[in-house]
Design a protein around this motif. Structure first.
Motif, PDB file in Angstrom:
ATOM      1  N   UNK A   4       0.827  -1.206   0.000  1.00 13.17           N
ATOM      2  CA  UNK A   4       0.000   0.000   0.000  1.00 13.17           C
ATOM      3  C   UNK A   4       0.866   1.264   0.000  1.00 13.17           C
ATOM      4  N   UNK A   5       0.438   2.241  -0.809  1.00 13.54           N
ATOM      5  CA  UNK A   5       1.010   3.587  -0.786  1.00 13.54           C
ATOM      6  C   UNK A   5      -0.007   4.483  -0.094  1.00 13.54           C
ATOM      7  N   UNK A   6       0.444   5.284   0.853  1.00 15.79           N
ATOM      8  CA  UNK A   6      -0.435   6.187   1.587  1.00 15.79           C
ATOM      9  C   UNK A   6      -0.013   7.620   1.306  1.00 15.79           C
ATOM     10  N   UNK A   7      -0.883   8.392   0.667  1.00 19.06           N
ATOM     11  CA  UNK A   7      -0.582   9.794   0.335  1.00 19.06           C
ATOM     12  C   UNK A   7      -1.541  10.705   1.084  1.00 19.06           C
ATOM     13  N   UNK A   8      -0.979  11.483   1.995  1.00 22.37           N
ATOM     14  CA  UNK A   8      -1.751  12.374   2.869  1.00 22.37           C
ATOM     15  C   UNK A   8      -0.807  13.476   3.333  1.00 22.37           C
ATOM     16  N   UNK A   9      -1.224  14.731   3.203  1.00 24.53           N
ATOM     17  CA  UNK A   9      -0.296  15.820   3.518  1.00 24.53           C
ATOM     18  C   UNK A   9      -0.164  16.115   5.008  1.00 24.53           C
ATOM     19  N   UNK A  10      -1.077  15.665   5.834  1.00 26.76           N
ATOM     20  CA  UNK A  10      -0.976  15.897   7.278  1.00 26.76           C
ATOM     21  C   UNK A  10      -0.241  14.728   7.926  1.00 26.76           C
ATOM     22  N   UNK A  11       0.964  14.995   8.409  1.00 27.29           N
ATOM     23  CA  UNK A  11       1.834  13.938   8.941  1.00 27.29           C
ATOM     24  C   UNK A  11       1.169  13.088  10.012  1.00 27.29           C
ATOM     25  N   UNK A  12       0.489  13.735  10.948  1.00 26.50           N
ATOM     26  CA  UNK A  12      -0.107  12.992  12.057  1.00 26.50           C
ATOM     27  C   UNK A  12      -1.183  12.020  11.545  1.00 26.50           C
ATOM     28  N   UNK A  29       2.132  -0.959   4.525  1.00 27.50           N
ATOM     29  CA  UNK A  29       2.331   0.376   3.942  1.00 27.50           C
ATOM     30  C   UNK A  29       3.806   0.463   3.572  1.00 27.50           C
ATOM     31  N   UNK A  30       4.088   0.344   2.279  1.00 27.89           N
ATOM     32  CA  UNK A  30       5.486   0.308   1.811  1.00 27.89           C
ATOM     33  C   UNK A  30       5.990   1.677   1.375  1.00 27.89           C
ATOM     34  N   UNK A  31       5.070   2.642   1.202  1.00 28.23           N
ATOM     35  CA  UNK A  31       5.480   3.985   0.762  1.00 28.23           C
ATOM     36  C   UNK A  31       4.500   5.015   1.297  1.00 28.23           C
ATOM     37  N   UNK A  32       5.038   6.199   1.602  1.00 28.83           N
ATOM     38  CA  UNK A  32       4.207   7.316   2.039  1.00 28.83           C
ATOM     39  C   UNK A  32       4.585   8.554   1.232  1.00 28.83           C
ATOM     40  N   UNK A  33       3.589   9.413   0.992  1.00 24.73           N
ATOM     41  CA  UNK A  33       3.837  10.667   0.274  1.00 24.73           C
ATOM     42  C   UNK A  33       3.041  11.767   0.962  1.00 24.73           C
ATOM     43  N   UNK A  34       3.591  12.972   0.959  1.00 25.22           N
ATOM     44  CA  UNK A  34       2.881  14.095   1.567  1.00 25.22           C
ATOM     45  C   UNK A  34       2.357  15.066   0.513  1.00 25.22           C
ATOM     46  N   UNK A  35       2.688  14.776  -0.763  1.00 25.18           N
ATOM     47  CA  UNK A  35       2.261  15.637  -1.875  1.00 25.18           C
ATOM     48  C   UNK A  35       1.703  14.768  -3.000  1.00 25.18           C
ATOM     49  N   UNK A  36       0.733  15.327  -3.712  1.00 20.61           N
ATOM     50  CA  UNK A  36       0.148  14.590  -4.820  1.00 20.61           C
ATOM     51  C   UNK A  36       1.113  14.342  -5.963  1.00 20.61           C
ATOM     52  N   UNK A  37       2.075  15.278  -6.148  1.00 20.02           N
ATOM     53  CA  UNK A  37       3.010  15.105  -7.260  1.00 20.02           C
ATOM     54  C   UNK A  37       4.138  14.116  -6.938  1.00 20.02           C
ATOM     55  N   UNK A  38       4.116  13.518  -5.739  1.00 20.20           N
ATOM     56  CA  UNK A  38       5.086  12.469  -5.380  1.00 20.20           C
ATOM     57  C   UNK A  38       4.508  11.065  -5.568  1.00 20.20           C
ATOM     58  N   UNK A  39       3.200  10.996  -5.832  1.00 24.68           N
ATOM     59  CA  UNK A  39       2.486   9.714  -5.842  1.00 24.68           C
ATOM     60  C   UNK A  39       2.980   8.760  -6.925  1.00 24.68           C
ATOM     61  N   UNK A  40       3.085   9.231  -8.153  1.00 24.63           N
ATOM     62  CA  UNK A  40       3.461   8.343  -9.257  1.00 24.63           C
ATOM     63  C   UNK A  40       4.843   7.726  -9.029  1.00 24.63           C
ATOM     64  N   UNK A  41       5.823   8.544  -8.678  1.00 28.69           N
ATOM     65  CA  UNK A  41       7.189   8.036  -8.464  1.00 28.69           C
ATOM     66  C   UNK A  41       7.220   7.019  -7.336  1.00 28.69           C
ATOM     67  N   UNK A  54      -5.444  11.070  -0.290  1.00 23.77           N
ATOM     68  CA  UNK A  54      -6.270  12.149   0.245  1.00 23.77           C
ATOM     69  C   UNK A  54      -6.610  13.070  -0.925  1.00 23.77           C
ATOM     70  N   UNK A  55      -7.758  13.730  -0.885  1.00 20.48           N
ATOM     71  CA  UNK A  55      -8.117  14.646  -1.976  1.00 20.48           C
ATOM     72  C   UNK A  55      -7.296  15.921  -1.919  1.00 20.48           C
ATOM     73  N   UNK A  59       0.785  20.256  -4.589  1.00 20.94           N
ATOM     74  CA  UNK A  59       1.399  19.662  -5.784  1.00 20.94           C
ATOM     75  C   UNK A  59       0.363  19.199  -6.781  1.00 20.94           C
ATOM     76  N   UNK A  60      -0.361  18.173  -6.423  1.00 24.06           N
ATOM     77  CA  UNK A  60      -1.480  17.650  -7.220  1.00 24.06           C
ATOM     78  C   UNK A  60      -2.552  17.229  -6.229  1.00 24.06           C
ATOM     79  N   UNK A  61      -3.812  17.437  -6.570  1.00 24.02           N
ATOM     80  CA  UNK A  61      -4.870  16.928  -5.695  1.00 24.02           C
ATOM     81  C   UNK A  61      -4.910  15.407  -5.812  1.00 24.02           C
ATOM     82  N   UNK A  62      -5.547  14.766  -4.864  1.00 25.72           N
ATOM     83  CA  UNK A  62      -5.699  13.312  -4.937  1.00 25.72           C
ATOM     84  C   UNK A  62      -6.443  12.878  -6.187  1.00 25.72           C
TER      85      UNK A  62
END
Length: 201
Positions: A4-12, A29-41, A54-55, A59-62
């Motif tokens: 699973x990749x988890x993309x959410x800008x709020x760290x907590x 959860x093998x990867x985390x991102x705080x910005x939408x433009x980090x998701x693809x990589x 997250x919506x 960077x990019x919306x969800x």
């Protein structure tokens, strides 16, 4: 093991979700991102099975990140998570290729269940939101009207909107007037607010 990749800008929030999901024996959860433009990589680098997005992210919306994954990594299943259960968001998420749409106040067990179900080929949608989306109907705004309203949302003048979107000031005025009419608003600020509340922007 489901990766699973988890993309959410709020760290907590992101760390809490990751901790909850790690309690599930078959999810990692093998990867985390705080910005939408980090998701693809991140999805590519870790060969994930499911992306939880997250919506509202910088960077990019969800929703935009979901569309990128659909085009670039169609094998990755996308689950949209949101604080805002807006019917327009649900419709846009489905158009962007999302396989599930859940509000964040749903129990963690429901999220884990949704991850498993989308991998099995199902679509999972918050039932209350699905009912609201049907009742609310389709957005009456054209793509251009949405663009103009989105740009007007930061208080830009007609001339500034025109310059940003490469339109004439008169064309911008016409789009704004139509958008105000379609949203049943009294002015542009109210039209922006209404369109945002319904998830049309």
């Amino acid at each position: 093991m489901i990766k699973v990749l988890l993309a959410e800008d709020q760290s907590m929030v992101r760390e809490a979700l990751a901790a909850l999901l790690s309690l599930e024996g078959d999810l990692e959860v093998v990867a985390q991102a705080s910005r939408g433009d980090e998701v693809l990589a991140a999805a590519r680098a870790h060969e994930v099975d499911v992306a939880l997005l997250d919506i509202e992210m910088p960077g990019l919306s969800g929703l935009d990140a979901a569309a990128v994954l659909r085009d670039e990594l169609p094998g990755v299943k996308v689950v949209i998570l949101t604080t805002f259960g807006r019917p327009g968001y649900l419709r846009r998420a489905m158009e962007a290729g999302a396989h599930a749409f859940l509000v964040k106040d749903a129990p963690a067990a429901r999220l884990a269940d949704a991850v498993r179900r989308v991998l099995g080929g199902e679509r999972v949608i918050d039932p209350a939101l699905a009912a609201a989306a049907l009742a609310d109907g389709v957005s009456p705004l054209t793509e251009r009207e949405r663009e103009v309203l989105r740009t007007a949302g930061d208080g830009s003048t007609n001339a500034e909107i025109a310059a940003a979107l490469h339109l004439s000031a008169g064309t911008v005025r016409n789009y704004l007037s139509t958008a105000i009419q379609k949203t049943g608003a009294r002015n542009r600020a109210e039209a922006v607010r209404t369109a945002r509340d319904k998830g049309w922007l």
